[in-house]
Write a protein that holds these residues in place. Structure first.
Motif, mmCIF file in Angstrom:
data_model
loop_
_atom_site.group_PDB
_atom_site.id
_atom_site.type_symbol
_atom_site.label_atom_id
_atom_site.label_comp_id
_atom_site.label_asym_id
_atom_site.label_seq_id
_atom_site.Cartn_x
_atom_site.Cartn_y
_atom_site.Cartn_z
ATOM 1 N N GLY A 1 -2.969 -7.913 13.660
ATOM 2 C CA GLY A 1 -1.234 -8.149 13.657
ATOM 3 C C GLY A 1 -0.524 -8.655 12.580
ATOM 4 O O GLY A 1 0.395 -8.166 11.918
ATOM 5 N N HIS A 2 -1.050 -9.856 12.164
ATOM 6 C CA HIS A 2 -0.428 -10.729 10.999
ATOM 7 C C HIS A 2 -0.579 -10.143 9.535
ATOM 8 O O HIS A 2 0.153 -10.501 8.900
ATOM 9 N N ALA A 3 -1.663 -9.102 9.554
ATOM 10 C CA ALA A 3 -1.713 -8.587 8.197
ATOM 11 C C ALA A 3 -1.047 -6.979 8.193
ATOM 12 O O ALA A 3 -0.609 -6.622 7.119
ATOM 13 N N MET A 4 -0.842 -6.481 9.495
ATOM 14 C CA MET A 4 -0.505 -5.004 9.462
ATOM 15 C C MET A 4 0.779 -4.818 10.073
ATOM 16 O O MET A 4 1.417 -3.756 9.679
ATOM 17 N N LEU A 5 1.346 -5.529 10.935
ATOM 18 C CA LEU A 5 2.498 -5.088 11.620
ATOM 19 C C LEU A 5 3.620 -5.014 10.853
ATOM 20 O O LEU A 5 4.578 -4.152 10.819
ATOM 21 N N GLY A 6 3.768 -5.668 9.780
ATOM 22 C CA GLY A 6 4.871 -5.592 8.686
ATOM 23 C C GLY A 6 4.619 -4.428 7.854
ATOM 24 O O GLY A 6 5.772 -4.125 7.155
ATOM 25 N N ASN A 7 3.748 -3.799 7.902
ATOM 26 C CA ASN A 7 3.460 -2.478 7.295
ATOM 27 C C ASN A 7 4.622 -1.590 7.384
ATOM 28 O O ASN A 7 5.170 -0.646 6.645
ATOM 29 N N SER A 8 5.259 -1.524 8.766
ATOM 30 C CA SER A 8 6.410 -0.833 9.035
ATOM 31 C C SER A 8 7.763 -0.863 8.071
ATOM 32 O O SER A 8 8.166 0.032 7.654
ATOM 33 N N TYR A 9 7.930 -1.984 7.472
ATOM 34 C CA TYR A 9 8.826 -2.301 6.713
ATOM 35 C C TYR A 9 8.415 -1.722 5.325
ATOM 36 O O TYR A 9 9.195 -1.065 4.546
ATOM 37 N N TRP A 10 7.224 -2.020 4.836
ATOM 38 C CA TRP A 10 6.815 -1.689 3.430
ATOM 39 C C TRP A 10 6.581 -0.077 3.204
ATOM 40 O O TRP A 10 7.004 0.319 2.344
ATOM 41 N N ALA A 11 6.329 0.396 4.532
ATOM 42 C CA ALA A 11 6.145 1.906 4.348
ATOM 43 C C ALA A 11 7.592 2.666 4.000
ATOM 44 O O ALA A 11 7.752 3.467 3.457
ATOM 45 N N GLU A 12 8.569 1.739 4.773
ATOM 46 C CA GLU A 12 9.916 2.436 4.825
ATOM 47 C C GLU A 12 10.363 2.251 3.130
ATOM 48 O O GLU A 12 11.456 3.009 2.525
ATOM 49 N N GLN A 13 9.792 1.369 2.576
ATOM 50 C CA GLN A 13 10.168 1.118 1.288
ATOM 51 C C GLN A 13 9.337 1.932 0.191
ATOM 52 O O GLN A 13 9.749 2.032 -0.998
ATOM 53 N N GLY A 14 8.385 2.789 0.858
ATOM 54 C CA GLY A 14 7.838 3.797 0.077
ATOM 55 C C GLY A 14 6.760 2.951 -0.707
ATOM 56 O O GLY A 14 6.276 3.621 -1.737
ATOM 57 N N VAL A 15 6.058 2.098 -0.497
ATOM 58 C CA VAL A 15 5.136 1.435 -0.950
ATOM 59 C C VAL A 15 3.764 1.589 -0.525
ATOM 60 O O VAL A 15 3.519 1.621 0.714
ATOM 61 N N PRO A 16 2.742 2.020 -1.407
ATOM 62 C CA PRO A 16 1.326 2.423 -0.928
ATOM 63 C C PRO A 16 0.953 0.841 -0.211
ATOM 64 O O PRO A 16 1.023 -0.041 -0.537
ATOM 65 N N ILE A 17 -0.076 1.446 0.812
ATOM 66 C CA ILE A 17 -0.277 0.197 1.554
ATOM 67 C C ILE A 17 -2.062 0.543 1.577
ATOM 68 O O ILE A 17 -2.332 1.752 2.109
ATOM 69 N N ILE A 18 -3.021 -0.667 1.156
ATOM 70 C CA ILE A 18 -4.367 -0.271 1.232
ATOM 71 C C ILE A 18 -4.897 -1.267 2.254
ATOM 72 O O ILE A 18 -4.560 -2.292 2.253
ATOM 73 N N ALA A 19 -6.108 -0.832 2.692
ATOM 74 C CA ALA A 19 -6.838 -1.753 3.461
ATOM 75 C C ALA A 19 -8.134 -1.110 3.616
ATOM 76 O O ALA A 19 -8.621 0.002 3.228
#
Length: 315
Positions: A109-127
């Motif tokens: 969770g501490h790595a991925m739950l904030g993805n919700s914000y970054w996705a709204e900014q249109g930022v690519p997210i990798i894992a």
């Protein structure tokens, strides 16, 4: 190889700067602490060396970012929308460069739950593909636990996995930085990766390496595999500077002591216990006093001993 003079905070090898009894070091922000520039262009907001709480907003891991000159790369989405948003505000206060990539160090969770914000900014997210699968499988429970913990501060957080996955490595070159996101092998949790900056001789180690707090062992954390990954892959980086997943930036000697050293010590104690015919009930209480100064010792030491016993019983 580029060398840098470290700030006093980074050179500290004791737990004086990390205290799990301090609820919040940065009251003006959802972040537990303000980002600090460790080496030129590489910042980290150090999380609490304590379990996630309402007071620390679940910020108990390190949230790092690299200002490359051609955009900002963020390492860890954060444990909630509010934490990712707060980190972004800190980034914008330091540079006009946009965030162009987010790296999730694992599927927790501490790595991925904030993805919700970054996705709204249109930022690519990798894992890593295994981290993505873990989050897909356990995400609902992870989100629910965070909502109970963070109450109104959970607002805006929803399940958002990475937008792209990889299996071995993901490499980008931006400005003076060659950024190598590498999967080194099994370690703390599924899909743990490191971010290696070879030109700067620095590794953002994620949960492969711990400092100032006791590491937790999950049901699917296999200590023998973690030690093999450490010895064959992580040590081979020969990094001068280490930003661990938890605890202040430091060096290899310190994370070796509190990660590899602890795992070997606990396995040794449990091995002696098994050889003497001891059972699980007593295994919880093998002597771990040499690590009692670490934060989260009270919460984790006995649990760790039990899990190592359950593994070694069948090795």
């Amino acid at each position: 190889m580029i060398r840098f003079v470290l700030p006093l905070m980074a050179l500290c090898t004791t737990s004086v700067h990390a205290n799990e009894n301090i609820a919040d070091q940065y009251p003006g922000s959802a972040l537990y602490s303000a980002p600090v520039e460790f080496i030129p262009g590489v910042f980290s907001a150090i999380g609490a060396t304590a379990p996630p709480t309402y007071e620390n907003s679940g910020h108990n891991n390190n949230l790092s970012f690299i200002v490359t000159g051609e955009g900002v790369v963020v390492i860890n989405g954060g444990g909630a929308y509010v934490l990712a948003e707060a980190l972004h505000e800190e980034i914008k206060a330091r540079t006009d460069q946009p965030v162009i990539l987010v790296v999730n160090e694992n599927g927790q969770g501490h790595a991925m739950l904030g993805n919700s914000y970054w996705a709204e900014q249109g930022v690519p997210i990798i894992a890593h593909e295994d981290a993505a699968a873990e989050f897909e499988d356990r995400g609902f429970r992870i989100l629910e636990a965070m909502q109970v913990l963070n109450k109104e501060k959970a607002e805006g957080t929803y399940l958002q996995g990475p937008t792209e996955t990889f299996s071995d490595e993901y490499i980008v070159e931006l400005g003076e930085y060659r950024i190598e996101v590498r999967y080194l092998g099994p370690s703390h949790s599924s899909g743990d990766v490191v971010v290696w900056l070879p030109k700067q001789d620095l590794v953002i180690a994620g949960d492969i390496a711990f400092h100032e707090r006791m590491l937790p062992l999950f049901e699917d954390t296999y200590t023998l595999d973690w030690l093999e990954t450490w010895d064959t892959e992580f040590e081979a980086l020969n990094a001068t500077y280490v930003i661990p997943g938890h605890g202040h930036p430091t060096n290899m000697d310190q994370v070796r002591l509190y990660t590899k050293g602890y795992l070997e010590y606990l396995r040794g104690k449990i091995g002696e216990h098994i050889e003497a015919g001891g059972g699980l009930a007593d295994a919880y209480y093998v002597d771990q006093s040499r690590y009692a100064h670490l934060d989260t010792f009270e919460e984790l030491a006995t649990k760790n001993a039990g899990r190592v016993y359950e593994q070694m019983e069948f090795e």
